[in-house]
Scaffold this motif. Structure first.
Motif, PDB file in Angstrom:
ATOM      1  N   LYS A 113      -2.358   1.936   7.077  1.00 41.82           N
ATOM      2  CA  LYS A 113      -1.758   1.105   8.118  1.00 41.82           C
ATOM      3  C   LYS A 113      -2.634  -0.101   8.436  1.00 41.82           C
ATOM      4  CE  LYS A 113       1.177   4.161  10.863  1.00 41.82           C
ATOM      5  NZ  LYS A 113       1.431   4.633  12.250  1.00 41.82           N
ATOM      6  N   GLY A 114      -3.943   0.125   8.525  1.00 46.18           N
ATOM      7  CA  GLY A 114      -4.851  -0.969   8.817  1.00 46.18           C
ATOM      8  C   GLY A 114      -4.764  -2.073   7.782  1.00 46.18           C
ATOM      9  N   LEU A 115      -4.693  -1.683   6.506  1.00 42.73           N
ATOM     10  CA  LEU A 115      -4.565  -2.664   5.432  1.00 42.73           C
ATOM     11  C   LEU A 115      -3.256  -3.438   5.537  1.00 42.73           C
ATOM     12  CD1 LEU A 115      -5.884  -0.666   2.357  1.00 42.73           C
ATOM     13  CD2 LEU A 115      -6.798  -2.829   3.170  1.00 42.73           C
ATOM     14  N   CYS A 116      -2.181  -2.705   5.788  1.00 34.65           N
ATOM     15  CA  CYS A 116      -0.865  -3.351   5.877  1.00 34.65           C
ATOM     16  C   CYS A 116      -0.786  -4.303   7.064  1.00 34.65           C
ATOM     17  CB  CYS A 116       0.234  -2.286   5.964  1.00 34.65           C
ATOM     18  SG  CYS A 116       0.448  -1.332   4.446  1.00 34.65           S
ATOM     19  N   TYR A 117      -1.323  -3.895   8.204  1.00 34.85           N
ATOM     20  CA  TYR A 117      -1.359  -4.773   9.363  1.00 34.85           C
ATOM     21  C   TYR A 117      -2.162  -6.034   9.065  1.00 34.85           C
ATOM     22  CZ  TYR A 117       0.711  -1.854  13.050  1.00 34.85           C
ATOM     23  OH  TYR A 117       1.578  -1.142  13.848  1.00 34.85           O
ATOM     24  N   GLY A 118      -3.351  -5.828   8.530  1.00 36.92           N
ATOM     25  CA  GLY A 118      -4.249  -6.950   8.291  1.00 36.92           C
ATOM     26  C   GLY A 118      -3.730  -7.941   7.271  1.00 36.92           C
ATOM     27  N   LYS A 119      -3.049  -7.456   6.251  1.00 35.97           N
ATOM     28  CA  LYS A 119      -2.583  -8.318   5.172  1.00 35.97           C
ATOM     29  C   LYS A 119      -1.112  -8.700   5.306  1.00 35.97           C
ATOM     30  CE  LYS A 119      -5.874  -6.696   1.687  1.00 35.97           C
ATOM     31  NZ  LYS A 119      -6.431  -8.045   1.436  1.00 35.97           N
TER      32      LYS A 119
ATOM     33  N   VAL B  85       8.348   1.987   4.760  1.00 39.28           N
ATOM     34  CA  VAL B  85       8.395   2.636   6.068  1.00 39.28           C
ATOM     35  C   VAL B  85       7.841   1.672   7.114  1.00 39.28           C
ATOM     36  CG1 VAL B  85       8.221   4.970   5.147  1.00 39.28           C
ATOM     37  CG2 VAL B  85       6.123   3.723   5.705  1.00 39.28           C
ATOM     38  N   ASP B  86       8.167   1.915   8.360  1.00 37.50           N
ATOM     39  CA  ASP B  86       7.715   1.067   9.459  1.00 37.50           C
ATOM     40  C   ASP B  86       6.218   1.272   9.689  1.00 37.50           C
ATOM     41  OD1 ASP B  86       7.115   0.238  12.262  1.00 37.50           O
ATOM     42  OD2 ASP B  86       9.264  -0.222  12.268  1.00 37.50           O
ATOM     43  N   VAL B  87       5.447   0.226   9.523  1.00 33.82           N
ATOM     44  CA  VAL B  87       3.997   0.336   9.652  1.00 33.82           C
ATOM     45  C   VAL B  87       3.594   0.785  11.055  1.00 33.82           C
ATOM     46  CG1 VAL B  87       1.801  -0.918   9.511  1.00 33.82           C
ATOM     47  CG2 VAL B  87       3.629  -1.401   7.882  1.00 33.82           C
ATOM     48  N   ALA B  88       4.326   0.324  12.064  1.00 32.25           N
ATOM     49  CA  ALA B  88       3.963   0.640  13.448  1.00 32.25           C
ATOM     50  C   ALA B  88       4.255   2.086  13.817  1.00 32.25           C
ATOM     51  CB  ALA B  88       4.701  -0.296  14.404  1.00 32.25           C
ATOM     52  N   TYR B  89       5.367   2.623  13.336  1.00 29.82           N
ATOM     53  CA  TYR B  89       5.812   3.923  13.819  1.00 29.82           C
ATOM     54  C   TYR B  89       5.679   5.066  12.813  1.00 29.82           C
ATOM     55  CZ  TYR B  89       7.756   1.220  17.636  1.00 29.82           C
ATOM     56  OH  TYR B  89       7.895   0.378  18.708  1.00 29.82           O
ATOM     57  N   PHE B  90       5.320   4.777  11.602  1.00 25.69           N
ATOM     58  CA  PHE B  90       5.223   5.850  10.607  1.00 25.69           C
ATOM     59  C   PHE B  90       4.107   6.836  10.949  1.00 25.69           C
ATOM     60  CE2 PHE B  90       3.198   7.606   6.790  1.00 25.69           C
ATOM     61  CZ  PHE B  90       4.249   8.372   6.320  1.00 25.69           C
ATOM     62  N   GLU B  91       4.412   8.122  10.794  1.00 25.31           N
ATOM     63  CA  GLU B  91       3.432   9.197  10.987  1.00 25.31           C
ATOM     64  C   GLU B  91       3.487  10.130   9.791  1.00 25.31           C
ATOM     65  OE1 GLU B  91       1.204   9.806  13.307  1.00 25.31           O
ATOM     66  OE2 GLU B  91       1.670   8.025  14.494  1.00 25.31           O
ATOM     67  N   PRO B  92       2.360  10.741   9.426  1.00 25.91           N
ATOM     68  CA  PRO B  92       2.366  11.699   8.307  1.00 25.91           C
ATOM     69  C   PRO B  92       3.268  12.895   8.614  1.00 25.91           C
ATOM     70  CG  PRO B  92       0.121  11.103   8.940  1.00 25.91           C
ATOM     71  CD  PRO B  92       1.021  10.587  10.010  1.00 25.91           C
ATOM     72  N   PHE B  93       3.722  13.548   7.561  1.00 32.50           N
ATOM     73  CA  PHE B  93       4.533  14.758   7.702  1.00 32.50           C
ATOM     74  C   PHE B  93       3.593  15.954   7.707  1.00 32.50           C
ATOM     75  CE2 PHE B  93       7.415  17.932   5.394  1.00 32.50           C
ATOM     76  CZ  PHE B  93       7.969  18.374   6.584  1.00 32.50           C
ATOM     77  N   TYR B  94       3.212  16.389   8.907  1.00 31.65           N
ATOM     78  CA  TYR B  94       2.236  17.474   9.020  1.00 31.65           C
ATOM     79  C   TYR B  94       2.859  18.838   8.747  1.00 31.65           C
ATOM     80  CZ  TYR B  94      -0.566  13.922  11.384  1.00 31.65           C
ATOM     81  OH  TYR B  94      -1.265  12.789  11.690  1.00 31.65           O
ATOM     82  N   LEU B  95       4.141  18.984   9.029  1.00 21.72           N
ATOM     83  CA  LEU B  95       4.897  20.227   8.890  1.00 21.72           C
ATOM     84  C   LEU B  95       4.533  21.235   9.968  1.00 21.72           C
ATOM     85  CD1 LEU B  95       7.119  21.502   7.231  1.00 21.72           C
ATOM     86  CD2 LEU B  95       5.419  22.479   5.717  1.00 21.72           C
ATOM     87  N   LYS B  96       3.238  21.369  10.263  1.00 23.16           N
ATOM     88  CA  LYS B  96       2.805  22.236  11.356  1.00 23.16           C
ATOM     89  C   LYS B  96       1.906  21.436  12.284  1.00 23.16           C
ATOM     90  CE  LYS B  96       0.737  25.649   9.392  1.00 23.16           C
ATOM     91  NZ  LYS B  96       0.061  26.950   9.277  1.00 23.16           N
ATOM     92  N   GLU B  97       1.927  21.797  13.574  1.00 20.40           N
ATOM     93  CA  GLU B  97       1.058  21.136  14.531  1.00 20.40           C
ATOM     94  C   GLU B  97      -0.393  21.507  14.279  1.00 20.40           C
ATOM     95  OE1 GLU B  97       1.798  18.872  16.777  1.00 20.40           O
ATOM     96  OE2 GLU B  97       3.882  18.893  16.103  1.00 20.40           O
TER      97      GLU B  97
ATOM     98  N   VAL C  62       0.861  -1.186   0.000  1.00 24.13           N
ATOM     99  CA  VAL C  62       0.000   0.000   0.000  1.00 24.13           C
ATOM    100  C   VAL C  62       0.893   1.230   0.000  1.00 24.13           C
ATOM    101  CG1 VAL C  62      -1.776   1.310   1.220  1.00 24.13           C
ATOM    102  CG2 VAL C  62      -1.830  -1.195   1.253  1.00 24.13           C
ATOM    103  N   ALA C  63       0.596   2.169  -0.892  1.00 25.85           N
ATOM    104  CA  ALA C  63       1.308   3.450  -0.930  1.00 25.85           C
ATOM    105  C   ALA C  63       0.354   4.541  -0.465  1.00 25.85           C
ATOM    106  CB  ALA C  63       1.798   3.754  -2.345  1.00 25.85           C
ATOM    107  N   VAL C  64       0.858   5.448   0.362  1.00 30.12           N
ATOM    108  CA  VAL C  64       0.017   6.521   0.878  1.00 30.12           C
ATOM    109  C   VAL C  64       0.742   7.850   0.742  1.00 30.12           C
ATOM    110  CG1 VAL C  64       0.863   6.317   3.267  1.00 30.12           C
ATOM    111  CG2 VAL C  64      -1.428   7.231   2.831  1.00 30.12           C
ATOM    112  N   SER C  65      -0.012   8.875   0.426  1.00 36.20           N
ATOM    113  CA  SER C  65       0.539  10.232   0.378  1.00 36.20           C
ATOM    114  C   SER C  65       0.862  10.650   1.807  1.00 36.20           C
ATOM    115  CB  SER C  65      -0.483  11.181  -0.245  1.00 36.20           C
ATOM    116  OG  SER C  65      -0.010  12.503  -0.256  1.00 36.20           O
ATOM    117  N   SER C  66       2.103  11.075   2.040  1.00 39.31           N
ATOM    118  CA  SER C  66       2.574  11.271   3.419  1.00 39.31           C
ATOM    119  C   SER C  66       2.562  12.712   3.905  1.00 39.31           C
ATOM    120  CB  SER C  66       3.994  10.711   3.557  1.00 39.31           C
ATOM    121  OG  SER C  66       4.889  11.384   2.695  1.00 39.31           O
ATOM    122  N   GLY C  67       2.120  13.665   3.054  1.00 44.60           N
ATOM    123  CA  GLY C  67       2.074  15.049   3.484  1.00 44.60           C
ATOM    124  C   GLY C  67       3.236  15.859   2.943  1.00 44.60           C
TER     125      GLY C  67
END
Length: 242
Positions: free
Chosen positions: A81-87, A215-227, A61-66
């Motif tokens: 992430k849900g798809l990657c975990y499940g499959k 990327v690590d499925v467990a720890y990956f987070e989107p790149f928000y750039l700002k809070e 699965v590829a996802v746009s990361s921000g």
């Protein structure tokens, strides 16, 4: 055969695409504010069903990361992430501004062109609207080499002046409209119809998969750039008096 599911939710556009051997075989897209939560799960289910019907399970699965919409990114990454975990399959993260720049480069470059001189083409400046006069933006050359890293910035009349003196700069994305009335250089060009989509991610996702750039499925987070900044409720005064 490699089968990839791509998810893009960083802007108001919600889209999903399925590719087999780099060819798009399924796509769902909707351009509407606040539709991600209700539409993404449906689109993904349809894509997965299509893949199974054609006897091919999804390999990654590829996802746009921000950067992009805080809510949109969280919805997209959570689904991925849900798809990657499940499959038990890998996750690929593609920067949103790179998706935009790639879409423009594909238009500018002749089909199958290789070894072109980057100096013969404009800089590519993808921009995502970040509210008010702020944008998320970066600068690339035609080969998608980063000229200036992504940053949040307030658009002003002298923005990008140092680059515009060197060559043309092609601004694209929904944030570029903020520049039209401010940047008056003859070297400034604008493209209205480019926005990030899952289908535009396919070549980038395919390349990342071949290079095993996961990327690590467990720890990956989107790149928000700002809070994330919560807004004050309109009934705040009423609630305080209660």
């Amino acid at each position: 055969m490699i089968s990839l599911l791509s998810i893009e939710t960083s802007t108001k556009t919600c889209s999903v695409a399925l590719s087999i051997e780099g060819e798009r075989v399924f796509e769902r897209i909707r351009q509407e504010e606040a539709s991600h939560a209700s539409q993404l799960g449906v689109f993904v289910w349809e894509a997965v069903t299509y893949a199974r019907t054609h006897c091919k399970e999804i390999d990654a699965v590829a996802v746009s990361s921000g950067p992009g919409s805080y809510t949109g990114l969280r919805i997209g990454v959570s689904e991925a992430k849900g798809l990657c975990y499940g499959k038990g399959i890998p996750l690929i993260a593609i920067p949103t501004l790179t998706i935009l720049a790639h879409a423009v480069a594909k238009i500018l470059l002749p089909e199958g062109a290789k070894g072109v001189n980057a100096e013969d083409y404009p800089y590519l400046c993808p921009m995502i609207d970040a509210r008010r006069m702020e944008v998320y933006a970066a600068l690339y050359d035609i080969h998608l080499r980063e000229i200036r890293p992504v940053q949040a910035e307030i658009v002003e009349k002298d923005s990008y002046e140092e680059y515009l003196k060197k060559r043309s700069v092609l601004f694209c994305g929904d944030g570029s409209n903020k520049c039209r009335s401010l940047i008056q250089s003859p070297n400034a060009q604008f493209v209205d119809f480019i926005y990030p989509t899952a289908a535009a991610m396919i070549p980038l996702a395919e390349e990342a998969f071949m290079r095993k750039k996961f990327v690590d499925v467990a720890y990956f987070e989107p790149f928000y750039l700002k809070e994330f900044q919560a807004t004050v409720a309109k009934n705040k005064v009423f609630l305080e008096r209660k």
